[in-house]
Design a protein around this motif. Sequence first.
Motif, mmCIF file in Angstrom:
data_model
loop_
_atom_site.group_PDB
_atom_site.id
_atom_site.type_symbol
_atom_site.label_atom_id
_atom_site.label_comp_id
_atom_site.label_asym_id
_atom_site.label_seq_id
_atom_site.Cartn_x
_atom_site.Cartn_y
_atom_site.Cartn_z
ATOM 1 N N TYR A 1 0.855 -1.184 0.000
ATOM 2 C CA TYR A 1 0.000 0.000 0.000
ATOM 3 C C TYR A 1 0.891 1.234 0.000
ATOM 4 C CZ TYR A 1 -3.857 -3.057 1.338
ATOM 5 O OH TYR A 1 -4.812 -4.039 1.366
ATOM 6 N N TYR B 1 1.123 5.665 -0.334
ATOM 7 C CA TYR B 1 0.352 6.878 -0.034
ATOM 8 C C TYR B 1 1.185 8.121 -0.353
ATOM 9 C CZ TYR B 1 -2.095 3.521 2.957
ATOM 10 O OH TYR B 1 -2.774 2.431 3.432
ATOM 11 N N TYR C 1 1.010 12.155 1.084
ATOM 12 C CA TYR C 1 0.448 13.162 1.977
ATOM 13 C C TYR C 1 1.193 14.461 1.706
ATOM 14 C CZ TYR C 1 -1.452 9.342 4.857
ATOM 15 O OH TYR C 1 -2.145 8.241 5.318
ATOM 16 N N PHE D 1 -3.862 13.955 3.904
ATOM 17 C CA PHE D 1 -3.902 12.837 2.965
ATOM 18 C C PHE D 1 -4.205 13.329 1.556
ATOM 19 C CE2 PHE D 1 -4.849 8.716 1.319
ATOM 20 C CZ PHE D 1 -6.033 8.823 0.591
ATOM 21 N N SER E 1 -4.220 7.214 -1.877
ATOM 22 C CA SER E 1 -3.685 5.889 -1.555
ATOM 23 C C SER E 1 -3.754 5.033 -2.804
ATOM 24 C CB SER E 1 -4.468 5.245 -0.407
ATOM 25 O OG SER E 1 -5.841 5.133 -0.747
ATOM 26 N N SER F 1 -6.936 3.686 -4.561
ATOM 27 C CA SER F 1 -7.991 3.125 -3.730
ATOM 28 C C SER F 1 -8.802 4.223 -3.033
ATOM 29 C CB SER F 1 -7.434 2.144 -2.698
ATOM 30 O OG SER F 1 -6.274 2.649 -2.097
ATOM 31 N N GLU F 2 -8.189 5.369 -2.827
ATOM 32 C CA GLU F 2 -8.909 6.494 -2.230
ATOM 33 C C GLU F 2 -8.150 7.779 -2.541
ATOM 34 O OE1 GLU F 2 -9.618 5.992 1.948
ATOM 35 O OE2 GLU F 2 -10.949 7.731 2.077
ATOM 36 N N ARG G 1 2.889 0.801 3.452
ATOM 37 C CA ARG G 1 2.365 -0.082 4.500
ATOM 38 C C ARG G 1 2.417 -1.523 3.996
ATOM 39 N NH1 ARG G 1 -2.800 -2.042 6.016
ATOM 40 N NH2 ARG G 1 -3.836 -1.158 4.196
ATOM 41 N N GLN H 1 1.865 2.996 9.020
ATOM 42 C CA GLN H 1 2.396 3.560 7.784
ATOM 43 C C GLN H 1 3.769 4.146 8.070
ATOM 44 O OE1 GLN H 1 -0.330 6.155 5.652
ATOM 45 N NE2 GLN H 1 -2.060 4.812 6.114
#
Lengths: 113, 115
Positions: B31, B33, B35, B45, B48, B55-56, B95, B104
């Motif tokens: 995973y 990300y 930020y 955020f 992701s 995913s988001e 992650r 994370q």
Amino acid sequence: SQKIEQNSEALNIQEGKTATLTCNYTNYSPAYLQWYRQDPGRGPVFLLLIRENEKEKRKERLKVTFDTTLKQSLFHITASQPADSATYLCALGRTGGGNKLTFGTGTQLKVEL
Amino acid sequence: EPEVTQTPSHQVTQMGQEVILRCVPISNHLYFYWYRQILGQKVEFLVSFYNNEISEKSEIFDDQFSVERPDGSNFTLKIRSTKLEDSAMYFCASRPGSVAYNEQFFGPGTRLTVL
């Protein structure tokens, strides 16, 4: 809307004392809560994670509590040292989706000799 | 100990220019990300990424932003036409894949300055 609040004012304590930082949240049901340390100009460093079904977690001089009824987490550093001086961030997360973290504004801790 | 790395550490660009921020997540993490943190403000955020797709994403992550995992190790954030308000520290995080591990791990950040 979601709100995560940490002590907005800096916390100054003497070396050897216990530092206690608070994290309060509203309009949120986190599955877990994480505490990070951030030094100026650096990325957050993971310290501890506590899940919604856990009341307390410890790691060396660190302790975190999580009260989902009060919607509050407390972060303790015992026997504090000047090297503990930094900004401490709490971050809430939910499982599913992207597992994004939502951060509080952080509390600056200064440990004085 | 494995860590997330990011390049460059500081990027200065002119408004309207495209920038690509690069990250190498921890090997075997699944995973990823991005930020950002505007000076003096909280970490926010952006997006992701899992299994080669988003995913988001947050409201900040509009059409000017895109992410890519061009190979097995890099993870990039592209801003197509930078604005002054894009000036911030950008952090990459990764992650492990197990649902039991939610921690994370963040990189050192890229400071983006838009002039």
